[in-house]
Scaffold this active site. Sequence first.
Site, short mmCIF file in Angstrom:
data_model
loop_
_atom_site.label_atom_id
_atom_site.label_comp_id
_atom_site.label_asym_id
_atom_site.label_seq_id
_atom_site.Cartn_x
_atom_site.Cartn_y
_atom_site.Cartn_z
N ASN A 59 0.85 -1.20 0.00
CA ASN A 59 0.00 0.00 0.00
C ASN A 59 0.88 1.24 0.00
O ASN A 59 2.10 1.14 0.05
CB ASN A 59 -0.98 -0.03 1.18
CG ASN A 59 -0.27 -0.05 2.52
OD1 ASN A 59 0.46 0.87 2.86
ND2 ASN A 59 -0.46 -1.12 3.27
N LYS B 33 8.08 -17.68 -10.20
CA LYS B 33 7.37 -16.54 -10.78
C LYS B 33 6.15 -17.04 -11.57
O LYS B 33 6.28 -17.94 -12.41
CB LYS B 33 8.32 -15.76 -11.70
CG LYS B 33 7.72 -14.49 -12.21
CD LYS B 33 8.70 -13.74 -13.10
CE LYS B 33 7.97 -12.62 -13.82
NZ LYS B 33 8.72 -12.14 -14.96
N ASP C 238 -4.74 -5.77 4.96
CA ASP C 238 -5.84 -6.55 5.54
C ASP C 238 -5.86 -7.99 5.03
O ASP C 238 -6.39 -8.87 5.68
CB ASP C 238 -7.18 -5.87 5.22
CG ASP C 238 -7.36 -4.61 6.06
OD1 ASP C 238 -6.84 -4.59 7.20
OD2 ASP C 238 -7.98 -3.65 5.57
#
Length: 426
Positions: A217, A296, A286
């Site tokens: 974030n 990957k 969250d």
Amino acid sequence: MAEQSQAQGNLGSLRVLLGVSGGIAAYKAAELVRRLRDAGAEVRVVLTENAARFVTPLTFQALSGQPVRTGLWDEAAEAAMGHIELARWARRIVIAPASADLIARLAHGFADDLLTTLCLASAAPLALAPAMNQQMWAHAATQANVATLRARGVDVLGPAAGSQACGEFGAGRLLEADTIIAELAALHGPKLLVGTSVLVSAGPTFEDIDPVRFIGNRSSGRMGFAVAQAAAEQGASVHLVAGPVHLPTPAGVVRIDVRSARDMREAVMLQIPQSNIYISSAAVGDFRPNDVATHKLKKNGSEFVLTLTENPDILAAVAALKKRPFVVGFAAETHNVEGYARAKLERKKLDLIAANRVGNGEGFDTCDNEILLLSRDGSERLARADKLALARQLVTRIAERYTAQASASKRAPARKARAGKERSAR
Ligand code: CTP
């Protein structure tokens, strides 16, 4: 907590020489004189010639209870408390507002009026609260002058961002008087957290999807790092659990680096038994992916679905502990700030929550902020300021509340014991 309560800064009987330079914000210096005196300081005021065009010496004389000086060549004043005496008297020089011109003259060591002469002639530390048009503040010349002064140990308080008297918007507003007092109290006042252990969490968390991708974030960690610094300045022993950010560790703070929400939970829980106060400013993710791919992930031309699991709520877990510290949360909201923050305060059983607006260029990844501080019994708005100034105010409020709560809980067992004795005597 009273709505809009006043700063509780305590400056003892600090001798403050307040310099006021020429700018429209000079009128705000009048309020600052009152607030400095409320905080216990003795104040003497010097106006530059240009400041005296915006405000009158008489206003400051009435508010400070002392003669006000405006020039070097005042025979009567020089016969009484001459400028050298005034320079020796001061234990702190504060210039608010500090104009671009004054900052330039100070940076270059000019002594062409009373105020700049006093700054050179005094051993007292200098603090500047700049106020000017945002373009002037952003100008490379001003920024270079401010950097020179900072490097010389001058404390630069603010400026705040917001709408300006000239009709523009940006950084260049004088800090509110409360904020200036809180900054000075952090530099001079009694230390509020000596003997106290404070744990701060800061920054984002990263949840890995595969070895090269993650969910993160926009949190920069700046607010939490500023809170850790402010707590250390107040004499606390501070541990800082930091998500992945590239910020220098504040002086005297023990830093524990983590990556995911679960790492953060583990580090926090390990430190909680030794902590008196927990301040959770981290933007904890969250959710995390159900599985982390060891290789990957490759696209295969069709839809890709990522299944997520909810992360543990660290703050709620700390607040639910039987033996819990004083718990402060943060709420970053895009709308209905007070409503959502109050709901979090109740749901997570917090002592305080610091709410702010994020998104649209506010809050995350910015240098300044404003906070609505909520407790069960009230709210207080901490005015927009840079994150360190805001953190200092916030830590002062937390320290006051924590101290009040700690001394009330010390008194409670004594009261219980007395009541018990009275009952058995009856
Ligand atoms: N917090 C935490 N652990 C989590 C999520 C949040 O410790 N897993 C803490 C944050 O550090 C902050 C407070 O809880 O102090 C509120 O965080 P926020 O993200 O605003 O709230 P959430 O509880 O995640 O609620 P929502 O995302 O629905 O707004």
